[in-house]
Design a protein around this motif. Sequence first.
Motif, mmCIF file in Angstrom:
data_model
loop_
_atom_site.group_PDB
_atom_site.id
_atom_site.type_symbol
_atom_site.label_atom_id
_atom_site.label_comp_id
_atom_site.label_asym_id
_atom_site.label_seq_id
_atom_site.Cartn_x
_atom_site.Cartn_y
_atom_site.Cartn_z
ATOM 1 N N ILE A 54 0.833 -1.208 0.000
ATOM 2 C CA ILE A 54 0.000 0.000 0.000
ATOM 3 C C ILE A 54 0.864 1.253 0.000
ATOM 4 O O ILE A 54 0.681 2.161 -0.813
ATOM 5 C CB ILE A 54 -0.950 0.004 1.218
ATOM 6 C CG1 ILE A 54 -1.960 -1.137 1.106
ATOM 7 C CG2 ILE A 54 -1.689 1.350 1.322
ATOM 8 C CD1 ILE A 54 -2.817 -1.315 2.336
ATOM 9 N N THR A 55 1.816 1.316 0.918
ATOM 10 C CA THR A 55 2.663 2.513 1.035
ATOM 11 C C THR A 55 3.663 2.618 -0.106
ATOM 12 O O THR A 55 4.162 3.714 -0.397
ATOM 13 C CB THR A 55 3.420 2.504 2.376
ATOM 14 O OG1 THR A 55 4.211 1.300 2.467
ATOM 15 C CG2 THR A 55 2.448 2.556 3.545
ATOM 16 N N GLY A 56 3.956 1.488 -0.766
ATOM 17 C CA GLY A 56 4.946 1.498 -1.833
ATOM 18 C C GLY A 56 4.387 1.792 -3.211
ATOM 19 O O GLY A 56 5.124 1.734 -4.202
ATOM 20 N N GLN A 57 3.088 2.103 -3.280
ATOM 21 C CA GLN A 57 2.505 2.427 -4.579
ATOM 22 C C GLN A 57 3.136 3.685 -5.175
ATOM 23 O O GLN A 57 3.466 4.618 -4.453
ATOM 24 C CB GLN A 57 1.001 2.679 -4.441
ATOM 25 C CG GLN A 57 0.162 1.468 -4.122
ATOM 26 C CD GLN A 57 -1.316 1.818 -4.136
ATOM 27 O OE1 GLN A 57 -1.965 1.752 -5.175
ATOM 28 N NE2 GLN A 57 -1.851 2.200 -2.999
ATOM 29 N N ASP A 58 3.255 3.683 -6.479
ATOM 30 C CA ASP A 58 3.759 4.883 -7.130
ATOM 31 C C ASP A 58 2.632 5.903 -7.280
ATOM 32 O O ASP A 58 1.484 5.649 -6.902
ATOM 33 C CB ASP A 58 4.384 4.551 -8.487
ATOM 34 C CG ASP A 58 3.399 3.855 -9.433
ATOM 35 O OD1 ASP A 58 2.177 3.923 -9.200
ATOM 36 O OD2 ASP A 58 3.858 3.246 -10.414
ATOM 37 N N ARG A 59 2.957 7.062 -7.847
ATOM 38 C CA ARG A 59 1.972 8.134 -7.980
ATOM 39 C C ARG A 59 0.772 7.699 -8.818
ATOM 40 O O ARG A 59 -0.374 8.045 -8.518
ATOM 41 C CB ARG A 59 2.636 9.357 -8.605
ATOM 42 C CG ARG A 59 1.773 10.605 -8.598
ATOM 43 C CD ARG A 59 2.567 11.798 -9.095
ATOM 44 N NE ARG A 59 3.706 12.069 -8.224
ATOM 45 C CZ ARG A 59 4.603 13.028 -8.466
ATOM 46 N NH1 ARG A 59 4.491 13.788 -9.555
ATOM 47 N NH2 ARG A 59 5.615 13.213 -7.644
ATOM 48 N N ARG A 60 1.038 6.930 -9.870
ATOM 49 C CA ARG A 60 -0.048 6.461 -10.735
ATOM 50 C C ARG A 60 -0.999 5.550 -9.957
ATOM 51 O O ARG A 60 -2.233 5.658 -10.080
ATOM 52 C CB ARG A 60 0.529 5.713 -11.927
ATOM 53 C CG ARG A 60 -0.503 4.997 -12.781
ATOM 54 C CD ARG A 60 0.184 4.214 -13.893
ATOM 55 N NE ARG A 60 -0.746 3.375 -14.644
ATOM 56 C CZ ARG A 60 -1.137 2.167 -14.256
ATOM 57 N NH1 ARG A 60 -0.671 1.655 -13.110
ATOM 58 N NH2 ARG A 60 -1.976 1.461 -14.987
ATOM 59 N N GLY A 61 -0.432 4.651 -9.149
ATOM 60 C CA GLY A 61 -1.253 3.729 -8.372
ATOM 61 C C GLY A 61 -2.151 4.454 -7.387
ATOM 62 O O GLY A 61 -3.337 4.141 -7.254
ATOM 63 N N TRP A 62 -1.586 5.451 -6.686
ATOM 64 C CA TRP A 62 -2.384 6.231 -5.737
ATOM 65 C C TRP A 62 -3.458 7.026 -6.450
ATOM 66 O O TRP A 62 -4.598 7.139 -5.979
ATOM 67 C CB TRP A 62 -1.483 7.169 -4.933
ATOM 68 C CG TRP A 62 -0.862 6.514 -3.744
ATOM 69 C CD1 TRP A 62 0.455 6.208 -3.563
ATOM 70 C CD2 TRP A 62 -1.540 6.054 -2.566
ATOM 71 N NE1 TRP A 62 0.640 5.589 -2.347
ATOM 72 C CE2 TRP A 62 -0.564 5.489 -1.716
ATOM 73 C CE3 TRP A 62 -2.871 6.063 -2.151
ATOM 74 C CZ2 TRP A 62 -0.887 4.943 -0.472
ATOM 75 C CZ3 TRP A 62 -3.196 5.510 -0.915
ATOM 76 C CH2 TRP A 62 -2.210 4.970 -0.092
ATOM 77 N N ALA A 63 -3.113 7.589 -7.615
ATOM 78 C CA ALA A 63 -4.085 8.383 -8.367
ATOM 79 C C ALA A 63 -5.268 7.518 -8.796
ATOM 80 O O ALA A 63 -6.432 7.915 -8.646
ATOM 81 C CB ALA A 63 -3.416 9.018 -9.577
#
Length: 293
Positions: A54-63
Amino acid sequence: MNVVLALVAVIGVSLSGPLMAATAAPVLAIAFWRNAMATGLLAPFALTRHRAAITGQDRRGWALGVVAGAALAAHFACWVGSLKLTSVAAATALVSMQVLFVIAIDALRGQRASVAVVGGSLLALCGVAAISGVDLSLSREAILGDGLALAGGLFAAIYVTAGARVRETLSTTAYTFTCYGICSLILLVACLVAGVPLGGWSAKAWVLIVAVMISAQLLGHSVINHLLAVMSPVVVSLLLLLEVPGAALVAAAFLDEALPWPTYAGIVLILGGLAVVTAANGRARPVEPLVAD
């Protein structure tokens, strides 16, 4: 196994309508609590075994996760609003346009649907129309309600499409926790802004809210989130159309009423459309899970 999970998901979401209708609490508040409670139950697992993902997601994943959670919240808000302004039949039929919105979104991304997929989807939508008996009114309120229901279908399409992208790199538990958490926060703000009470109800109401959370959220939407890794968003959207006859069957069972014949005809049409689209997708390319749960 996926067929069994799909059946569980359909049964779960089918219980949503009857349970929410029987709950003496604002529907928007129920939507908040079903997401918030599910988020709380998932937290111990998501924040321990899946914390790094969860915390290691990149910007695209969080978006994409934010888009999915926000779209789910918007779907609930529009769906609830439409039921207060237009008929249940019209709202049900229009929100079911979700599958066509998914096809349109895929087309915008350069993934054109085959004639079989479009035809099967339209066949399934005819089944929904047969069950709901579409009755579109021309009053100002009804037109606004119809628009909200249509918007609810669009947001549901965005929810499953964005969710499928996130599930390419995130497990079911990690994605579901993130999505429900974001959705809960947005619905909480909506309830506070609209002045919707978040408590003060009877013990029976709280029991029914927990029942909605277990059935519709954990056994419904959570299983759907898992299926997004092994099925296309179009197929998942078609599966959700089975909520229409499913809810009717559940209500009939509890009320001991006979179902009108169009309900059975609609079920056949929905299943036929689902079979056509599933077969077409199978010929196009198999969808394999990319992340283990």
